[in-house]
Design a protein around this motif. Structure first.
Motif: not given
Length: 196
Positions: A14, A26, A28, A85, A88-89, A116-117, A119, A132-133
């Motif tokens: 991360t 992002v 997940g 999501v 954020a991007r 960093v998001l 989720v 998404w991730f």
């Protein structure tokens, strides 16, 4: 199946994403109800200097169709979650969204966008969330074991008998169905063993 990893691997990956990604990466974190997703997400957030409010939980995105009789994919407002999501991007400065709890209560969350998001939630990895991730993490625990832990937790929270019974009639069976049909561990980049 994703690479079996330890927490330190997740933290290092991360941190690497934060340094290497243009915009907000992002992450997940998914697993069955009771596996420890929230605990893991909050630990990761704390180690990265984020606040609890900057962790995005699917529990805040219950659909208007949610309830004991709703189908497996009708509990979450996937479109609303995807919009957050995407924000954020896109480099938005605020993590802002309308939440909706299981009870139907709604409101607005508005916080600084994190570096960093993170989720976290059940059923995050499927065709509908493809792309998404930047990092997909599966917290591995059998649905029966995870469900038993969740029931014990919910007893302490004061849930009534009808709510507790849903673990046996709905949530645990749906966990088995999700694992069989979507194979989330295969979709994950990292697989962490749930703490026991």
């Amino acid at each position: 199946m994703g690479t079996t990893a330890a927490y330190d691997d997740l933290l290092a990956r991360t941190r690497g994403l934060i340094e290497a990604t243009e915009g907000v990466p992002v992450v997940g974190i998914s697993g069955h109800g009771g596996a420890g997703k929230s605990t893991l997400a909050l630990r990761l957030a704390a180690d990265l200097g984020l606040t609890e409010d900057q962790v995005l939980a699917t529990d805040a995105f219950h659909a208007t169709t949610c309830g004991p009789d709703a189908g497996m994919w009708e509990q979450c407002d996937w479109d609303a979650l995807e919009r957050v999501v995407r924000s954020a991007r896109e480099g938005r400065e605020r993590l802002r969204y309308v939440y909706r709890w299981w009870s139907g209560e709604t409101g607005v969350e508005d916080h600084p966008m994190p570096s960093v998001l993170v989720v976290e939630g059940i059923r995050l990895f499927s065709d509908r969330t493809s792309g998404w991730f930047d990092l997909a993490v599966w917290l591995d625990m059998d649905p029966d074991e995870a469900g038993a832990r969740a029931k014990a937790r919910n007893v302490l929270q004061g849930d009534d008998e009808a709510e507790l019974a849903l673990w046996d009639t709905k949530w645990i069976p749906e966990g088995h169905d999700h694992e069989r049909t979507e194979r989330p561990a295969d979709r994950a980049d990292l697989v962490l063993r749930a703490a026991r």
